[in-house]
Design an enzyme around this catalytic site. Structure first.
Site, PDB file in Angstrom:
ATOM      1  N   THR A   1      -8.334 -47.511 -57.635  1.00 41.62           N
ATOM      2  CA  THR A   1      -9.112 -46.569 -56.828  1.00 41.62           C
ATOM      3  C   THR A   1      -9.210 -46.966 -55.356  1.00 41.62           C
ATOM      4  OG1 THR A   1     -11.215 -47.703 -57.249  1.00 41.62           O
ATOM      5  CG2 THR A   1     -10.532 -46.020 -58.839  1.00 41.62           C
ATOM      6  N   ASP A   2      -9.644 -45.980 -54.572  1.00 43.25           N
ATOM      7  CA  ASP A   2      -9.932 -46.245 -53.154  1.00 43.25           C
ATOM      8  C   ASP A   2     -11.404 -46.619 -53.022  1.00 43.25           C
ATOM      9  OD1 ASP A   2     -11.388 -43.861 -53.347  1.00 43.25           O
ATOM     10  OD2 ASP A   2      -9.940 -42.685 -52.203  1.00 43.25           O
ATOM     11  N   ALA A   3     -11.892 -46.739 -51.806  1.00 42.68           N
ATOM     12  CA  ALA A   3     -13.279 -47.164 -51.565  1.00 42.68           C
ATOM     13  C   ALA A   3     -14.294 -46.182 -52.147  1.00 42.68           C
ATOM     14  CB  ALA A   3     -13.521 -47.344 -50.068  1.00 42.68           C
TER      15      ALA A   3
ATOM     16  N   ILE B   1     -12.124 -42.997 -56.199  1.00 38.35           N
ATOM     17  CA  ILE B   1     -11.162 -41.980 -56.627  1.00 38.35           C
ATOM     18  C   ILE B   1      -9.790 -42.639 -56.734  1.00 38.35           C
ATOM     19  CG2 ILE B   1     -10.006 -39.840 -55.949  1.00 38.35           C
ATOM     20  CD1 ILE B   1     -12.624 -39.022 -54.587  1.00 38.35           C
TER      21      ILE B   1
END
Length: 126
Positions: free
Chosen positions: A15-17, A20
């Site tokens: 995931t990103d920050a 997601i």
């Protein structure tokens, strides 16, 4: 043609920050699902096997941290030396992404080669 299912669970590294799933991870997860589909079958000596020639992804909804889902892989068209594959990312009967691609079967000389019979059987009977 029969479908192959591959369960997967999203971890922090996917995931990103914002939690997601990063868009490129879908390609990596799809590759794991394809490799699982061919588990136990290795290319004959001298063959490199399947290489992706074309790839398209349609993102429908974002997958998120801790989501558990399934990649459903189906060979939609099989030629003498290539296959079209559709991979759906599904969670609770809801579609999150569709990856479609064409994979060519190549030998050690980097040229297309007829797909071995055992692969044909696996793609149509799994």
């Amino acid at each position: 043609m029969n479908a192959h299912t591959f369960p997967f669970s999203i971890a922090y590294a996917d995931t990103d920050a914002g939690g997601i799933v990063y868009h490129a991870r879908y390609v990596e997860i799809a590759e794991r699902a394809r490799m699982n589909w061919f588990r136990g079958i290795l290319p004959p000596d001298g063959d490199l096997g399947f290489v992706i020639k074309e790839l398209n992804i349609k993102y429908k909804k974002p997958l998120r941290l801790c989501d558990e889902f399934t990649v459903v892989t189906t060979a939609t068209e099989i030629g003498a030396a290539s296959i079209w594959v559709e991979q759906k990312f599904v969670k609770n009967d809801e579609l999150f992404a569709i990856l479609t691609g064409k994979a060519a079967y190549i030998g050690a000389n980097m040229k297309p080669k007829r797909i071995p019979e055992e692969y044909m059987k696996l793609m149509t009977e799994s």
